[in-house]
Scaffold this active site. Structure first.
Site, PDB file in Angstrom:
ATOM      1  N   SER A 164       0.834  -1.203   0.000  1.00 31.54           N
ATOM      2  CA  SER A 164       0.000   0.000   0.000  1.00 31.54           C
ATOM      3  C   SER A 164       0.872   1.257   0.000  1.00 31.54           C
ATOM      4  O   SER A 164       1.674   1.461  -0.913  1.00 31.54           O
ATOM      5  CB  SER A 164      -0.965  -0.045   1.185  1.00 31.54           C
ATOM      6  OG  SER A 164      -1.991   0.893   1.033  1.00 31.54           O
ATOM      7  N   ASP A 262      -9.539  -5.044  -5.005  1.00 33.05           N
ATOM      8  CA  ASP A 262      -8.917  -3.831  -4.485  1.00 33.05           C
ATOM      9  C   ASP A 262      -9.191  -2.667  -5.426  1.00 33.05           C
ATOM     10  O   ASP A 262      -8.970  -2.769  -6.639  1.00 33.05           O
ATOM     11  CB  ASP A 262      -7.409  -4.069  -4.358  1.00 33.05           C
ATOM     12  CG  ASP A 262      -6.664  -2.938  -3.684  1.00 33.05           C
ATOM     13  OD1 ASP A 262      -7.303  -1.946  -3.292  1.00 33.05           O
ATOM     14  OD2 ASP A 262      -5.420  -3.064  -3.554  1.00 33.05           O
ATOM     15  N   HIS A 294      -7.765  -5.421  -0.689  1.00 31.69           N
ATOM     16  CA  HIS A 294      -6.528  -4.733  -0.333  1.00 31.69           C
ATOM     17  C   HIS A 294      -5.891  -5.337   0.920  1.00 31.69           C
ATOM     18  O   HIS A 294      -6.553  -5.533   1.935  1.00 31.69           O
ATOM     19  CB  HIS A 294      -6.843  -3.251  -0.108  1.00 31.69           C
ATOM     20  CG  HIS A 294      -5.654  -2.369  -0.020  1.00 31.69           C
ATOM     21  ND1 HIS A 294      -4.753  -2.211  -1.056  1.00 31.69           N
ATOM     22  CD2 HIS A 294      -5.214  -1.574   0.994  1.00 31.69           C
ATOM     23  CE1 HIS A 294      -3.830  -1.351  -0.685  1.00 31.69           C
ATOM     24  NE2 HIS A 294      -4.067  -0.958   0.546  1.00 31.69           N
TER      25      HIS A 294
END
Length: 325
Positions: A164, A262, A294
């Site tokens: 991320s 995601d 995610h």
């Protein structure tokens, strides 16, 4: 009326963070702190070191079981996720995850604790991460103070990785390393980007199908980087108009990992396609995990798909070429 609610800013945009009108910051996720240890299940040992005293920046170091100090290992430099505003290497899920990856891949690791927004807005996270890389590189040829790096690391096999926001940092560090005036003496062999946080002002792919999720991501970068809030800033949109060419990426191979559900998925694919066609002299591959969202591997680390992902990352760190899921 909920008077506490009235005193909050940004809580609807950032559900893991509350910014009170008096400036008080309240983090609601990944606030746990587990100590370094020896893990008998994996035979991985960890310890914490202060790496940038002026800013009180530390890192957690990991070492797998070794027969002797003559065995030099690849080094993984990991940047945690959390939107630039929560979490740390010391949170349980990151400590557990890096311990498992170090064991599976048989590598040494440095997990960097950069400072967080909004108290320390971006680009401070990049500055801290770059300083950490320079600290690591100071140990080349047996120099530096950290014995684990001096005794056990093969500095011809240095990898950057993150998930991320941490993947965003890893990308930006590799771009900075491409600057010959940057002063980084260590060469980066590979970069692994796990569900990378890249974005942009224009909607692409399936983003239009999730307006609520898109709205939250739209507001993230301006919140963490108020000095340059445009979502087309090259640091968050590395393939946008005006961004430097990805051909400057200072590594020989890249692995991009995306998840089917995601909202950041299509940005990862766009990054992969752009890197593949831009003239960069390296090898890039992409893995997509079906039916997952995610950073699912952190939320459900024992599931089969999380185990598959860690296997692929271990293969990448050991020069084996992963195949598509």
């Amino acid at each position: 009326m909920d008077t506490n609610k009235a005193e909050l800013d940004y809580d609807e945009v950032l559900p893991f963070l509350r910014v009170h009108k008096d400036g008080h910051i309240e983090r609601l996720g990944d606030t746990d702190n587990v100590p370094p240890s020896f893990d008998p299940q994996t035979n991985v040992t960890s310890k914490d070191v202060l790496i940038i005293p002026d800013c009180n920046i530390s890192a957690r170091l990991y070492l797998p079981k070794l027969a002797n100090s003559d065995q030099k290992l690849p080094l993984l430099v990991y940047f945690h996720g959390g939107g630039f505003y929560i979490s740390s290497p010391f949170a349980h899920r990151y400590h557990s995850y890096i311990t498992s990856l170090v064991s599976r891949a048989n590598v040494a690791a440095v997990s960097v604790d950069y400072r967080l927004a909004p108290e320390h807005p971006v680009p401070i996270a990049y500055e801290d991460s770059w300083a950490a890389l320079k600290w690591i590189s100071s140990h080349i040829e047996g120099k530096g103070d950290e014995t684990w790096l001096k005794n056990y690391v093969d500095f011809s096999k240095v990898f950057l990785a993150g998930d991320s926001a941490g993947a965003n940092i890893a990308h930006n560090m590799a771009m900075l390393a491409g600057d010959p005036n940057g002063g980084l003496s260590v060469k980066i062999l590979g970069v692994a980007l796990i569900h990378p946080y890249f974005w942009g002002s224009e909607t692409i792919g399936s983003e239009a199908n999730d307006p609520e999720g898109k709205g939250k991501v739209d507001r993230l970068w301006p919140f963490v980087c108020p000095s340059a809030p445009n979502n087309d800033n090259p640091q968050v949109n590395p393939v946008g108009a005006g961004a430097p060419s990805l051909s400057r990426l200072a590594c020989k191979k890249v692995l991009v990992c995306v998840a089917e559900k995601d909202i950041l998925r299509d940005r990862g694919w766009l990054y992969y396609e752009t890197l593949r066609k831009c003239g960069w002299n390296g090898d890039v591959e992409i893995i997509e995990t079906e039916e997952e969202d995610h950073v699912f591997h952190l939320s459900n680390p024992t599931c089969e798909k999380a185990n598959n992902l860690i296997k692929r990352l271990a293969a990448f760190l050991n020069h084996d070429s992963p195949t598509l899921l």
